[in-house]
Scaffold this motif. Sequence first.
Motif, PDB file in Angstrom:
ATOM      1  N   ARG A   1     -33.806  20.681   6.054  1.00 18.39           N
ATOM      2  CA  ARG A   1     -34.463  21.795   5.344  1.00 18.39           C
ATOM      3  C   ARG A   1     -35.007  21.510   3.811  1.00 18.39           C
ATOM      4  O   ARG A   1     -35.796  21.964   3.546  1.00 18.39           O
ATOM      5  CB  ARG A   1     -33.719  23.056   5.462  1.00 18.39           C
ATOM      6  CG  ARG A   1     -33.678  23.464   7.028  1.00 18.39           C
ATOM      7  CD  ARG A   1     -32.818  24.829   7.217  1.00 18.39           C
ATOM      8  NE  ARG A   1     -33.921  26.015   7.175  1.00 18.39           N
ATOM      9  CZ  ARG A   1     -34.999  26.229   8.054  1.00 18.39           C
ATOM     10  NH1 ARG A   1     -35.065  25.701   9.306  1.00 18.39           N
ATOM     11  NH2 ARG A   1     -35.724  27.388   7.586  1.00 18.39           N
ATOM     12  N   LYS A   2     -34.011  20.983   3.169  1.00 14.39           N
ATOM     13  CA  LYS A   2     -34.238  20.746   1.577  1.00 14.39           C
ATOM     14  C   LYS A   2     -35.181  19.647   1.693  1.00 14.39           C
ATOM     15  O   LYS A   2     -36.114  19.701   0.708  1.00 14.39           O
ATOM     16  CB  LYS A   2     -32.901  20.297   0.989  1.00 14.39           C
ATOM     17  CG  LYS A   2     -32.907  20.192  -0.599  1.00 14.39           C
ATOM     18  CD  LYS A   2     -33.273  21.388  -1.094  1.00 14.39           C
ATOM     19  CE  LYS A   2     -33.514  21.370  -2.478  1.00 14.39           C
ATOM     20  NZ  LYS A   2     -33.652  22.671  -3.383  1.00 14.39           N
TER      21      LYS A   2
ATOM     22  N   TYR B   1     -32.463  23.065  11.813  1.00 17.88           N
ATOM     23  CA  TYR B   1     -31.595  23.883  11.094  1.00 17.88           C
ATOM     24  C   TYR B   1     -30.690  23.487  10.035  1.00 17.88           C
ATOM     25  O   TYR B   1     -29.594  24.243   9.523  1.00 17.88           O
ATOM     26  CB  TYR B   1     -30.980  24.768  12.216  1.00 17.88           C
ATOM     27  CG  TYR B   1     -31.838  25.372  13.148  1.00 17.88           C
ATOM     28  CD1 TYR B   1     -32.263  26.771  12.762  1.00 17.88           C
ATOM     29  CD2 TYR B   1     -32.191  24.892  14.237  1.00 17.88           C
ATOM     30  CE1 TYR B   1     -33.232  27.566  13.619  1.00 17.88           C
ATOM     31  CE2 TYR B   1     -33.175  25.463  14.995  1.00 17.88           C
ATOM     32  CZ  TYR B   1     -33.645  26.915  14.767  1.00 17.88           C
ATOM     33  OH  TYR B   1     -34.726  27.728  15.358  1.00 17.88           O
ATOM     34  N   ASP B   2     -30.604  22.063  10.044  1.00 13.98           N
ATOM     35  CA  ASP B   2     -29.901  21.302   9.154  1.00 13.98           C
ATOM     36  C   ASP B   2     -30.127  21.223   7.949  1.00 13.98           C
ATOM     37  O   ASP B   2     -31.218  21.292   7.348  1.00 13.98           O
ATOM     38  CB  ASP B   2     -29.835  19.711   9.404  1.00 13.98           C
ATOM     39  CG  ASP B   2     -28.917  18.984   8.514  1.00 13.98           C
ATOM     40  OD1 ASP B   2     -27.739  19.042   8.841  1.00 13.98           O
ATOM     41  OD2 ASP B   2     -29.379  18.258   7.802  1.00 13.98           O
ATOM     42  N   LYS B   3     -28.998  21.639   7.001  1.00 14.78           N
ATOM     43  CA  LYS B   3     -29.716  21.798   5.406  1.00 14.78           C
ATOM     44  C   LYS B   3     -30.058  20.765   4.758  1.00 14.78           C
ATOM     45  O   LYS B   3     -30.964  20.788   3.760  1.00 14.78           O
ATOM     46  CB  LYS B   3     -28.297  22.284   4.696  1.00 14.78           C
ATOM     47  CG  LYS B   3     -27.572  23.705   4.827  1.00 14.78           C
ATOM     48  CD  LYS B   3     -26.287  23.656   4.157  1.00 14.78           C
ATOM     49  CE  LYS B   3     -25.804  25.167   4.244  1.00 14.78           C
ATOM     50  NZ  LYS B   3     -24.242  25.111   3.527  1.00 14.78           N
ATOM     51  N   GLY B   4     -29.991  19.560   5.194  1.00 11.20           N
ATOM     52  CA  GLY B   4     -30.244  18.390   4.501  1.00 11.20           C
ATOM     53  C   GLY B   4     -31.696  18.236   4.823  1.00 11.20           C
ATOM     54  O   GLY B   4     -32.695  18.157   3.900  1.00 11.20           O
TER      55      GLY B   4
ATOM     56  N   GLU C   1     -38.554  21.323   1.996  1.00  5.77           N
ATOM     57  CA  GLU C   1     -38.946  22.193   1.063  1.00  5.77           C
ATOM     58  C   GLU C   1     -39.547  21.541  -0.430  1.00  5.77           C
ATOM     59  O   GLU C   1     -40.354  21.871  -1.048  1.00  5.77           O
ATOM     60  CB  GLU C   1     -37.635  22.918   0.322  1.00  5.77           C
ATOM     61  CG  GLU C   1     -37.774  23.787  -0.844  1.00  5.77           C
ATOM     62  CD  GLU C   1     -36.113  24.450  -1.187  1.00  5.77           C
ATOM     63  OE1 GLU C   1     -36.188  24.428  -2.444  1.00  5.77           O
ATOM     64  OE2 GLU C   1     -35.527  24.771  -0.365  1.00  5.77           O
TER      65      GLU C   1
ATOM     66  N   GLU D   1     -22.912  22.501  12.030  1.00  3.01           N
ATOM     67  CA  GLU D   1     -23.348  23.712  11.326  1.00  3.01           C
ATOM     68  C   GLU D   1     -24.873  24.012  11.796  1.00  3.01           C
ATOM     69  O   GLU D   1     -25.107  25.253  11.800  1.00  3.01           O
ATOM     70  CB  GLU D   1     -23.304  23.390   9.608  1.00  3.01           C
ATOM     71  CG  GLU D   1     -23.779  24.694   8.984  1.00  3.01           C
ATOM     72  CD  GLU D   1     -23.707  24.490   7.485  1.00  3.01           C
ATOM     73  OE1 GLU D   1     -23.887  25.370   6.749  1.00  3.01           O
ATOM     74  OE2 GLU D   1     -23.333  23.406   7.005  1.00  3.01           O
ATOM     75  N   ALA D   2     -25.606  23.192  12.009  1.00  8.57           N
ATOM     76  CA  ALA D   2     -26.955  22.975  12.530  1.00  8.57           C
ATOM     77  C   ALA D   2     -27.099  23.918  13.926  1.00  8.57           C
ATOM     78  O   ALA D   2     -27.885  24.775  14.076  1.00  8.57           O
ATOM     79  CB  ALA D   2     -27.797  21.693  12.340  1.00  8.57           C
TER      80      ALA D   2
ATOM     81  N   VAL E   1     -26.195  27.497  13.200  1.00  8.52           N
ATOM     82  CA  VAL E   1     -27.308  28.387  12.575  1.00  8.52           C
ATOM     83  C   VAL E   1     -28.451  28.580  13.646  1.00  8.52           C
ATOM     84  O   VAL E   1     -29.028  29.603  13.837  1.00  8.52           O
ATOM     85  CB  VAL E   1     -28.028  27.550  11.471  1.00  8.52           C
ATOM     86  CG1 VAL E   1     -29.220  28.419  11.057  1.00  8.52           C
ATOM     87  CG2 VAL E   1     -26.725  27.467  10.342  1.00  8.52           C
TER      88      VAL E   1
END
Length: 334
Positions: free
Chosen positions: A132-133, A127-130, A136, A276-277, A280
């Motif tokens: 997940r990017k 769920y961490d933005k980094g 992607e 944050e992860a 989320v």
Amino acid sequence: MELRIGVIGTGAIGEDHIRRLTDTITGARVVALSDINKENAMRVSKKYNVTFYETGYEVIWSPDVDAVVIASWDPTHAEFVLECIKAKKHVLCEKPLGTSAEECMEIVKAEAAGGKKLVQVGFMRRYDKGYRKLKEIIESGEIGEPLMIHCCHRNRVPGPQHTTDMTIKNSGIHEIDILRWLLGEDYESGQVLMAKQNQNALDGLKDPQIMLLKTKSGVRIDVEVNMNSHYGYDIQCEVVGEKGVIRLPDPISILKKKSGMGSHEILADWSQRFVEAYDVEFQKWINSIKESGPVGPNAWDGYVAAVTADTLIKARKLKTIEPIILEPQPAFYC
């Protein structure tokens, strides 16, 4: 509908989850808690106005509890998850799901036999933005097929009673899961190399260790797991592809320039790096079990991580490269 949550384990991570469910997450509230450390549990109970229960089993079977969070000592995870399945209650269990592959397979079989997905494992890095990017970009094909991954997992100091095996089972297991998730494939083999040992490590603790993994398609992975960096909590991941390289960004911090020097803060522990992860993860878990059921890391993911960790520990002890062999995946998880 507001879900009523019971929390088993009120240590650092358990109390942080109670705070999260109370102050940040919507659609749920903590109504029950338990911990073997009764004094600390009573303190947390009073702080958050939550009912204290003597045992985790009482929390699970309480008619006032709809779903359970397990954040207790690792060796208790499997028994509490199995009890949640028996009680037909959703459960989010912190990693590891069990202390062995056999424990995890028992959970897989029990959940599949019950015919309903109830278990989610706390692999919050998904769920961490980094991360997940990174996933992607990998899936877009922008850097071509991944060829190698270089990682490090550095803690400032280990937690109390940390053992050499826990470096893989409790810390390195995060990389074991997240890299399998990033690549979307299972591992073929594993090996552990020992670097020059840190003289500051606790007596008997072998540190640092280097996990080496090979995936089914041939991607080579190296992970430095270092429990005694002494400078901070540092998580790094670099994916080398056919046409480019991508790297996990460092957490944002202010660059300070003063007295002829430039510096920036390095985070102290997991609670700061992945706050944050975690938020989320918990919000999505609450939302999902109100709808069709949990969609995060499941019991099978917990089993695969445990098999991999067990294999790496065996490889370290035997100083060999060991095949990672999984039982057939039940159709229930496909």
